[in-house]
Scaffold this motif. Structure first.
Motif, PDB file in Angstrom:
ATOM      1  N   SER A   1       0.748  -1.285   0.349  1.00  0.00           N
ATOM      2  CA  SER A   1       0.585  -0.010  -0.014  1.00  0.00           C
ATOM      3  C   SER A   1       1.054   0.753  -0.308  1.00  0.00           C
ATOM      4  O   SER A   1       2.150   1.495   0.137  1.00  0.00           O
ATOM      5  N   GLY A   2      -0.023   2.242  -0.492  1.00  0.00           N
ATOM      6  CA  GLY A   2       1.276   3.220   0.262  1.00  0.00           C
ATOM      7  C   GLY A   2       1.973   3.925  -1.284  1.00  0.00           C
ATOM      8  O   GLY A   2       1.670   3.664  -1.694  1.00  0.00           O
TER       9      GLY A   2
ATOM     10  N   ILE B   1       4.971   2.519  -6.297  1.00  0.00           N
ATOM     11  CA  ILE B   1       6.754   2.185  -6.758  1.00  0.00           C
ATOM     12  C   ILE B   1       6.283   0.609  -7.434  1.00  0.00           C
ATOM     13  O   ILE B   1       6.866   0.350  -8.209  1.00  0.00           O
ATOM     14  N   VAL B   2       5.118   0.017  -6.764  1.00  0.00           N
ATOM     15  CA  VAL B   2       5.710  -1.587  -7.207  1.00  0.00           C
ATOM     16  C   VAL B   2       4.553  -2.197  -8.072  1.00  0.00           C
ATOM     17  O   VAL B   2       4.938  -2.704  -8.376  1.00  0.00           O
ATOM     18  N   LEU B   3       3.502  -1.534  -7.901  1.00  0.00           N
ATOM     19  CA  LEU B   3       2.273  -2.409  -8.477  1.00  0.00           C
ATOM     20  C   LEU B   3       2.042  -1.048 -10.164  1.00  0.00           C
ATOM     21  O   LEU B   3       2.181  -2.325 -11.449  1.00  0.00           O
TER      22      LEU B   3
ATOM     23  N   PHE C   1      -3.558   4.002  -4.727  1.00  0.00           N
ATOM     24  CA  PHE C   1      -2.152   4.241  -4.837  1.00  0.00           C
ATOM     25  C   PHE C   1      -1.299   2.907  -5.708  1.00  0.00           C
ATOM     26  O   PHE C   1      -0.804   2.744  -6.039  1.00  0.00           O
ATOM     27  N   ALA C   2      -2.041   2.096  -6.184  1.00  0.00           N
ATOM     28  CA  ALA C   2      -2.057   0.862  -7.482  1.00  0.00           C
ATOM     29  C   ALA C   2      -2.367   1.811  -8.901  1.00  0.00           C
ATOM     30  O   ALA C   2      -1.993   0.836 -10.081  1.00  0.00           O
TER      31      ALA C   2
ATOM     32  N   VAL D   1      -6.425   5.217 -16.766  1.00  0.00           N
ATOM     33  CA  VAL D   1      -7.483   5.823 -17.741  1.00  0.00           C
ATOM     34  C   VAL D   1      -8.993   5.245 -17.322  1.00  0.00           C
ATOM     35  O   VAL D   1      -9.245   6.335 -16.373  1.00  0.00           O
ATOM     36  N   LEU D   2      -9.181   4.228 -16.929  1.00  0.00           N
ATOM     37  CA  LEU D   2     -10.231   3.412 -15.904  1.00  0.00           C
ATOM     38  C   LEU D   2      -9.944   3.307 -14.626  1.00  0.00           C
ATOM     39  O   LEU D   2     -11.400   3.603 -13.458  1.00  0.00           O
ATOM     40  N   GLY D   3      -8.909   2.919 -14.571  1.00  0.00           N
ATOM     41  CA  GLY D   3      -8.881   2.162 -12.905  1.00  0.00           C
ATOM     42  C   GLY D   3      -9.281   1.242 -12.461  1.00  0.00           C
ATOM     43  O   GLY D   3      -9.799   0.603 -12.161  1.00  0.00           O
ATOM     44  N   THR D   4     -10.073   0.450 -13.732  1.00  0.00           N
ATOM     45  CA  THR D   4     -10.154  -1.074 -14.074  1.00  0.00           C
ATOM     46  C   THR D   4     -10.926  -1.443 -14.907  1.00  0.00           C
ATOM     47  O   THR D   4     -10.077  -0.754 -16.251  1.00  0.00           O
ATOM     48  N   PHE D   5     -11.521  -2.721 -15.440  1.00  0.00           N
ATOM     49  CA  PHE D   5     -10.969  -3.300 -16.173  1.00  0.00           C
ATOM     50  C   PHE D   5     -12.601  -2.875 -16.521  1.00  0.00           C
ATOM     51  O   PHE D   5     -13.416  -3.379 -16.104  1.00  0.00           O
TER      52      PHE D   5
END
Length: 414
Positions: free
Chosen positions: A146-147, A152-154, A223-224, A308-312
């Motif tokens: 998280s955070g 940085i990781v995701l 954060f992702a 763009v979406l933050g989801t599929f």
């Protein structure tokens, strides 16, 4: 001299045009398309009824549509009105850069396959697979971090997931072509339908967000997703994503022009028989090219989900098919893809501005956009066509057959 000889001479001259000449030809084609488009706007304006106060006057005649205003909105409106005095990076300029970023990856995907002599019409399907895999993979991984660390990781993880699954989906038509002699145009088109259908089935059932009426996955945590830099969080654009796109442009150019794999790809695209005679493994090159092409399409899907979406969500725009046009505009040159993607991004973004800022019908706006793309793409299309004809440009006699450089002086295919 016969008409056929004259046409052959023109094609030969076009096939061997320098980079500067090609830029001048494309610029002239762009200007010509704008002039013809202006005439169409005026003609349409004469066929439309409007009040005297709404009309504009050219050559002493009133017209209902103003071509200067239309093209001002189409180009400068897409850039956020940089000469207005109150320019801001947010708004329509962010939309233009967002479209450009996605088209960079789909354009590179198509260009790489074309350089190998393979017609990859399946970038859209590879994008869908990469997007869905990224959404599910990042959603799972987001429970572990998280955070800032999570961001940085995701982000690299999501791009990697999109690239892997897009590449695996691209490898399917590659294997079919290399070892079953299946036509890649047919297989990639059919795989587009399969990807869209399977994604719809999964997202409307197993992976559906129970709190949404739309067919989509559970939204990713903030954060992702790609962080907004200089741009507002609601602009659906990140300079970080654009930086990845620019890096991809340079990396693919270096791969194609300065590595052994790039040499295999280019010689296979020019003359497969001569390339095999020179020691190129044709089957491996086909599979590797379509795999890498699919990976680039999958990264575009990952960008769409995380930026763009933050989801599929089902109903992804046809960025994969637009990538074909971008690749042709660029002459399949990775560096040219960046410029072509920007032009196409401006046209896509500016079309929306014209529709809201003028009374011009959307059908006419679509005609103007198509006219510009057609005029700019045609010289490159004929150049690429001419380079494949025997005795013109780089025909069979110009492919290296000894593992060395091309025999026509060493200039690489652009």
């Amino acid at each position: 001299m016969s008409v056929a000889d004259r046409a052959r001479n023109v094609l030969s001259r076009l096939a061997t045009a320098s980079g500067t000449e090609r830029i001048l030809i494309s610029t002239a084609a762009l200007v010509l398309s704008v002039l013809i488009g202006a005439v169409l706007v005026l003609v349409a304006g004469r066929m439309t009824t409007c009040t005297a106060g709404e009309a504009v006057y050219y050559f002493g005649t009133g017209f209902c549509y103003d071509p200067i205003a239309v093209f001002d909105r189409l180009f400068l409106g897409a850039l956020g009105d940089p000469f207005s005095g109150g320019w801001s990076p947010n708004g329509q300029f962010a939309v233009t850069l967002r479209e450009t970023t996605l088209l960079i990856f789909t354009g590179l995907s198509v260009a790489l396959a074309f350089r190998a002599g393979i017609f990859n019409i399946g970038t859209q399907g590879q994008l869908v697979v990469g997007a869905l895999a990224t959404a599910l993979g990042v959603l799972w991984a987001s429970s572990l971090v998280s955070g800032v660390v999570g961001t940085i990781v995701l982000i690299p993880f999501g791009l990697l997931v999109g690239a892997v699954f897009g590449g695996l989906y691209g490898a399917i038509p590659g294997l079919l072509k290399a070892y079953a002699d299946a036509n890649e145009v047919i297989t990639t088109i059919m795989l587009n339908f399969i990807a869209t259908g399977v994604a719809l089935y999964l997202v409307s059932g197993v992976f559906k967000d129970p709190e949404s009426a739309a067919n989509q996955t559970v939204p990713l945590p903030e954060f992702a997703q790609f962080p907004a830099v200089l741009f507002g969080a609601r602009q659906d654009f990140s300079l970080v994503a654009l930086a990845f796109g620019l890096l991809a442009l340079g990396a693919l150019y270096y791969l194609l022009e300065h590595t052994a794999f790039g040499y295999d790809v280019r010689t296979s695209g020019v003359q497969p028989e001569a390339a095999e005679y020179g020691g190129v493994d044709a089957e491996r090159t086909v599979v590797a090219s379509l795999t890498l092409s699919g990976a680039l399409g999958g990264i575009a899907g990952a960008m769409y989900v995380m930026m763009v979406l933050g989801t599929f969500q089902t109903g992804i725009p046809s960025y994969g098919f637009d990538g074909i046009t971008v690749s042709i505009l660029a002459g399949n040159n990775p560096l040219g893809v960046g410029i072509a993607a920007l032009l196409f991004g401006v046209l896509k973004s500016g079309t929306t501005v014209v529709q809201f800022a003028t009374d011009v019908p959307p059908q006419l706006v679509g005609v103007l956009r198509g006219l510009i793309i057609l005029f700019v793409a045609m010289p490159e299309f004929f150049r690429l066509l001419a380079r494949g004809l025997p005795g013109i440009g780089r025909g069979p006699e110009s492919a290296a057959t000894d593992g060395g450089v091309p025999v026509d002086g060493g200039e690489t295919d652009e």
